[in-house]
Structure formats: structure tokens, C-alpha cells
Design an enzyme around this catalytic site. Structure first.
Site, PDB file in Angstrom:
ATOM      1  N   LYS A  80      -5.393 -11.222  -0.950  1.00  0.00           N
ATOM      2  CA  LYS A  80      -5.121 -10.296   0.165  1.00  0.00           C
ATOM      3  C   LYS A  80      -6.083 -10.596   1.322  1.00  0.00           C
ATOM      4  CE  LYS A  80      -4.547  -5.306   1.062  1.00  0.00           C
ATOM      5  NZ  LYS A  80      -4.709  -3.950   0.478  1.00  0.00           N
ATOM      6  N   SER A 155      -0.587  -1.103   1.086  1.00  0.00           N
ATOM      7  CA  SER A 155      -0.802  -2.115   2.092  1.00  0.00           C
ATOM      8  C   SER A 155      -0.755  -3.547   1.559  1.00  0.00           C
ATOM      9  CB  SER A 155      -2.162  -1.907   2.767  1.00  0.00           C
ATOM     10  OG  SER A 155      -3.220  -2.035   1.841  1.00  0.00           O
ATOM     11  N   SER A 179      -2.699   1.150  -2.659  1.00  0.00           N
ATOM     12  CA  SER A 179      -2.224  -0.133  -2.118  1.00  0.00           C
ATOM     13  C   SER A 179      -2.093  -1.282  -3.102  1.00  0.00           C
ATOM     14  CB  SER A 179      -3.125  -0.578  -0.973  1.00  0.00           C
ATOM     15  OG  SER A 179      -2.810   0.169   0.170  1.00  0.00           O
TER      16      SER A 179
HETATM   17  N1  GLN Z   1      -0.935   3.988   1.963  1.00  0.00           N
HETATM   18  C1  GLN Z   1      -2.251   4.552   1.967  1.00  0.00           C
HETATM   19  C2  GLN Z   1      -2.787   4.564   3.373  1.00  0.00           C
HETATM   20  O1  GLN Z   1      -2.061   4.280   4.243  1.00  0.00           O
HETATM   21  C3  GLN Z   1      -3.153   3.786   1.040  1.00  0.00           C
HETATM   22  C4  GLN Z   1      -3.605   2.500   1.600  1.00  0.00           C
HETATM   23  C5  GLN Z   1      -4.511   1.739   0.690  1.00  0.00           C
HETATM   24  O2  GLN Z   1      -4.617   2.009  -0.514  1.00  0.00           O
HETATM   25  N2  GLN Z   1      -5.216   0.803   1.268  1.00  0.00           N
HETATM   26  O3  GLN Z   1      -3.913   4.856   3.623  1.00  0.00           O
END
Ligand code: GLN
Length: 493
Positions: A80, A155, A179
Site C-alpha cells: 500500500k 482505503s 481499511s
Molecule cells: N473508511 C474509514 C475512513 O474513511 C477508515 C479508513 C482507514 O481504515 N484507513 O476513515
């Protein structure tokens, strides 16, 4: 050998160790696969072909020299783009970091390299890991290999889509609110968020430091466990890294036995807002675990319903502070520095041009929540809710070994469907956020295709801090009973 991209990480490592396949051959097969399908999926922001082939060649040389190889030596991986990798572009999905080449490796990157894992490149993500669909990437969305019109989650949608479409057997994600687990669920793959502090955050570009946690993405539970053990463990470079032995997750994945385990179903996570087909597959998965000898009971965690609002105060607050470092002076983009403007004007122009809407929304919200006069009412209150959620977990774990729920309320949504509705986007993480707030371990394992749309569904397993092995045991038992990895059914691209 037949198609090397269809093998699991465990199978690849065995083939490389025995000499049945060379690491270079394996890397090349995956690079060819990326060349063939990534135009459609767009999982990668940067493919490091030369670096990957060189790393693979080093593994082959080590083997030829009779050196002992690690358990994942020669296995390709998608990293990532939130982790630094020396000399390789690292953007975090943001324009503000375009062109930045970090001068150092994150601890996760370094451990992968030392283990002989072959890093193929950097994967797409929502900008600074803020989002649930990968649509917030400044470089365009990633597509879900199960249906190219749908999101792969976020994400870390890039890593999960790469794994689901056989461009890499392994990926690395980060999980601040879901994410790793949410993309795993909607792409039919396995994703684990280790206990907070279990995997070093050194070199992980910070979003919300008290929540961020790196972890493995894979197609099988055993592969995820093997990767987990490679990246986990104490690191002096991260003050929140836990100085305790890594939970024995590989042994747990091999044991794959739930007989006698006590499994709690979270009562609050069902009903309105949950897709009926997802709920059906979840209930069936629970019945499978029961048939394997686990005892199942319903458990109430009454404060879990406040997890989402608490998270959306804590995470933006921390991000407003963490993202202050992107000032146009030290990293990446700089706008308007033509000799006529002062530093503050350049900073403001750079941040306006470099950050996307969601990142700006959160910086503004977080700055407000931390401002004097509002701090107690917002940030302080959210921290109290966080404590109540942690207590819900503690109480639950007095009577059960693990908790289970659906990983996400729905299957993958269509690209664009929630893009203009932040609240709808935030709801994708309803079930995953509590474990981030408590710091406990949690993972998602595929539990079939939803009968209403034929798309993958995830089963979430939550364990207490430092009991990561318990969730792998449950996930592996379920995977074996359900006939193996779901990605065997991914449509050909
Ligand atoms: N979807 C969540 C957010 O927008 C979690 C994102 C994540 O775990 N990095 O913050």
C-alpha cells in the site's frame, strides 16, 4: 509449472525453496499478469519491475548458495502506497506527495525485504487512507475484479484488488477504521488488523496515530498468518509498538480448530441498513462454526452504536494535526513559490491544490473539534465513548473467546454511488471501527457470495488485544469448512 499466479504464497515459497520454480520466474509471471490486467483494475500506482526482479534474483542466489530461506522468500507482494520505500515513489494517493521519493524504508518494508519477499510495487488507496472505496485517490479509482463497475473498498482497495485479481498473492494494508477488513470483505479476500502496536508504524504515513495499524492481505488465512508473522514484532522506532512476543498466528491458522471455543455474535450489528443477502451468509457462517464444535451465543455491546460518531471526531482530530507537516516546504508539491509570496501564502496555495475534498473536510472538522472551547464537547467526549466501547469488549470477552459480525453491512457498491454522500461512505465501516477504537485484533474472511447480487461477503472475527491467534484459528476453521478460498470463483479478467 502451471500458472504461477494461481498459487498461494505458501505454495510459491515451497516451490522456490525446493527449486521447482525460481523466484525470478515467479516475479516475472506476476509482472506479466499486472501488465495484462492492471489497465482494467488499476490496483497499482507504481510498478517496480526492476526492483522486484532484482529482489527475486537475490533470493535465487541465496538459495543457490545454500542459505536458509525465510517462510515467504521469493513471494511477490503489493505494498500500500502509505508505507515508505527507499527511493520508490510514495504518494499516499495524494497530489501533495507527487514525485516524493522517501529516503528510507518503513519498518514493514524493511522486514519484507529482509524476509526475501518480492515487492512488486505500490498500490492505490484513498488519499491519506481516508475513505472506503479508493475513489478518493488523486490518481483515479481502483476497480473491483468481481465487477469492474464496483469499488474494491477502501482505503486499501489497491492491495485487495491486486490480491483478488491474482496480480500478487499477498498485499499490505493499513486499518484505521476498517481499511484492511472492508476491502477484504468486498473483494472476497482475507485481511487482518493486528492488535494495535503489533506491527510497527515507523514509516507508515500517519492518518490517525492512535488507530492506524498495518496488516496482511491474502487469499488464504494461512498466507495472511505467514505475512503477519513476518511484519509483526517490537520495534524501537515506534513508541507504541508492543514489546511482547508475536501471537502464534501461523500455528493457529494451521490448527484451524474451533471445537470448544466460545463465539459471541454482536447483537447490535444487524437489522436496518444491513443487506439481507449479507445477513443470510453471515448467519450461515455462524451455523457452520457451531457445527464445527464452537458454542455460539448472542452478546450485547451497547456502545458499539456510538463507535462511528466517536471515530469521526477522533480520526479527523488526529489527522488535522498529522497532516500539518505537508506544508509545501519539505515534501512533494509546492505551489506559488515565485518570489512574490511569503511562506504562509505558498503553504496555503500548496495545501489547497494538493489535498482533495475529503482530506480537507477532515482537516477542517478535526481542527474545529480540537479548538479551544469545543475540545471537551467533541474530542474529549469522543474519547470517553472510546473507553465505553473498550469496556464493552472487556465485558464480552469475559464470556466469549471471540466476537463475530458481518464485516460490512453491504457488498461492494457501484463506483460513484456514494461518492457525493460522505455519510453513506462512512457507514461502510460501521462494524469494523470498534476494534480500532479498542485496539483489539480483528480480521475478515470470505463467507460466500450474497444471494441477492452474487458479490463477496465477509465474516468479521474480533479478538482481544494480543490474542490475534484466536481469530486466525476461527478464520482457518471456517475457510476449511467452506471449501477453501473464495477467489477460486473470481471471474476471469
Ligand atoms: N473508511 C474509514 C475512513 O474513511 C477508515 C479508513 C482507514 O481504515 N484507513 O476513515
Amino acid at each position: 509449472m502451471s500458472d504461477l499466479t494461481r498459487l498461494t504464497a505458501f505454495e510459491i515459497a515451497s516451490a522456490v525453496a525446493s527449486g521447482e520454480a525460481s523466484a525470478v520466474e515467479v516475479a516475472q509471471a506476476h509482472l506479466d499478469r499486472i501488465a495484462a490486467v492492471d489497465d482494467m483494475v488499476h490496483a497499482f500506482l507504481h510498478v517496480d519491475s526492476a526492483g522486484a526482479l532484482a529482489a527475486a534474483a537475490r533470493v535465487d542466489a541465496a538459495r543457490a548458495a545454500g542459505e536458509a530461506l525465510g517462510p515467504l522468500a521469493g513471494v511477490p507482494l503489493a505494498l500500500k502506497d502509505v508505507f515508505t520505500m527507499s527511493g520508490v515513489p510514495t504518494t499516499c494517493g495524494s497530489k501533495i506527495l507527487e514525485g516524493w521519493r522517501p529516503p528510507y524504508d518503513a519498518t514493514v518494508t524493511r522486514r519484507l525485504k529482509e524476509a526475501g519477499v518480492v515487492i512488486l510495487g505500490k498500490t492505490n488507496m484513498d488519499e491519506f487512507a481516508m475513505g472506503s472505496s479508493t475513489e478518493n485517490s488523486a490518481y483515479g479509482p481502483t476497480r473491483n475484479p468481481w465487477d469492474l463497475d464496483r469499488v474494491p473498498g477502501g482505503s486499501g482497495g489497491g492491495s485487495s484488488a491486486a490480491v483478488a485479481s491474482f496480480m500478487a498473492p499477498l498485499g499490505i494494508g493499513t486499518d484505521t477504521g476498517g481499511s484492511i477488513r472492508q476491502p477484504a470483505a468486498v473483494t472476497g479476500t482475507v485481511g487482518a488488523k493486528p492488535t494495535y502496536g503489533g506491527v510497527s508504524r515507523y514509516g507508515l504515513i500517519a492518518f490517525s496515530s492512535s488507530l492506524d495499524q498495518g496488516g496482511p492481505c491474502a487469499r488464504t488465512v494461512l498466507d495472511a498468518a505467514l505475512l503477519h508473522e513476518v511484519i509483526a514484532g517490537h520495534d524501537v522506532m515506534d513508541s507504541t509498538s508492543i514489546s511482547a512476543p508475536v501471537p502464534p498466528v501461523v500455528a493457529a491458522a494451521r490448527a484451524a480448530d474451533v471445537s470448544g471455543m466460545r463465539i459471541g455474535v454482536v447483537r447490535e450489528f444487524s437489522g436496518e441498513g444491513y443487506q439481507p443477502g449479507v445477513e443470510t451468509r453471515f448467519r450461515e457462517a455462524v451455523a457452520v462454526l457451531e457445527s464445527l464444535g464452537a458454542s455460539v451465543s448472542e452478546v450485547s455491546c451497547p456502545h458499539f452504536t456510538y463507535a462511528l460518531p466517536a471515530y469521526y471526531l477522533i480520526a479527523p482530530s488526529e489527522c488535522s494535526s498529522n497532516l500539518a507537516r505537508f506544508d509545501g516546504m519539505r515534501f512533494g508539491l509546492r505551489v506559488g513559490d515565485d518570489g512574490t509570496r511569503d511562506a504562509e501564502q505558498v503553504m496555503s496555495l500548496t495545501r489547497d491544490a494538493g489535498f482533495g475534498d475529503e482530506v480537507k473536510r477532515r482537516i477542517i472538522l478535526g481542527t474545529f473539534a480540537l479548538s479551544s472551547g469545543y475540545y471537551d464537547a467533541y474530542y474529549g467526549q469522543a474519547q470517553k465513548v472510546r473507553t465505553l466501547i473498550t469496556r464493552d469488549f472487556e465485558r464480552a470477552f469475559e464470556s466469549v473467546d471471540v466476537l463475530v459480525s458481518m464485516t460490512t453491512p453491504t457488498t461492494a457498491f457501484r463506483i460513484g454511488e456514494r461518492a457525493d454522500d460522505p455519510m453513506a461512505m462512512y457507514l461502510a465501516d460501521l462494524c469494523t471501527i470498534p476494534s480500532n477504537l479498542s485496539g483489539g485484533a480483528a480480521m475478515s474472511v470470505p463467507c460466500g457470495l450474497s444471494p441477492d447480487d452474487g458479490l463477496p461477503v465477509g465474516l468479521q472475527i474480533m479478538a482481544p488485544a494480543l490474542a490475534d491467534d484466536r481469530m486466525y484459528r476461527v478464520a482457518a476453521a471456517y475457510e476449511a469448512a467452506s471449501g477453501g478460498p473464495l477467489t477460486r470463483e473470481v471471474p476471469a479478467l
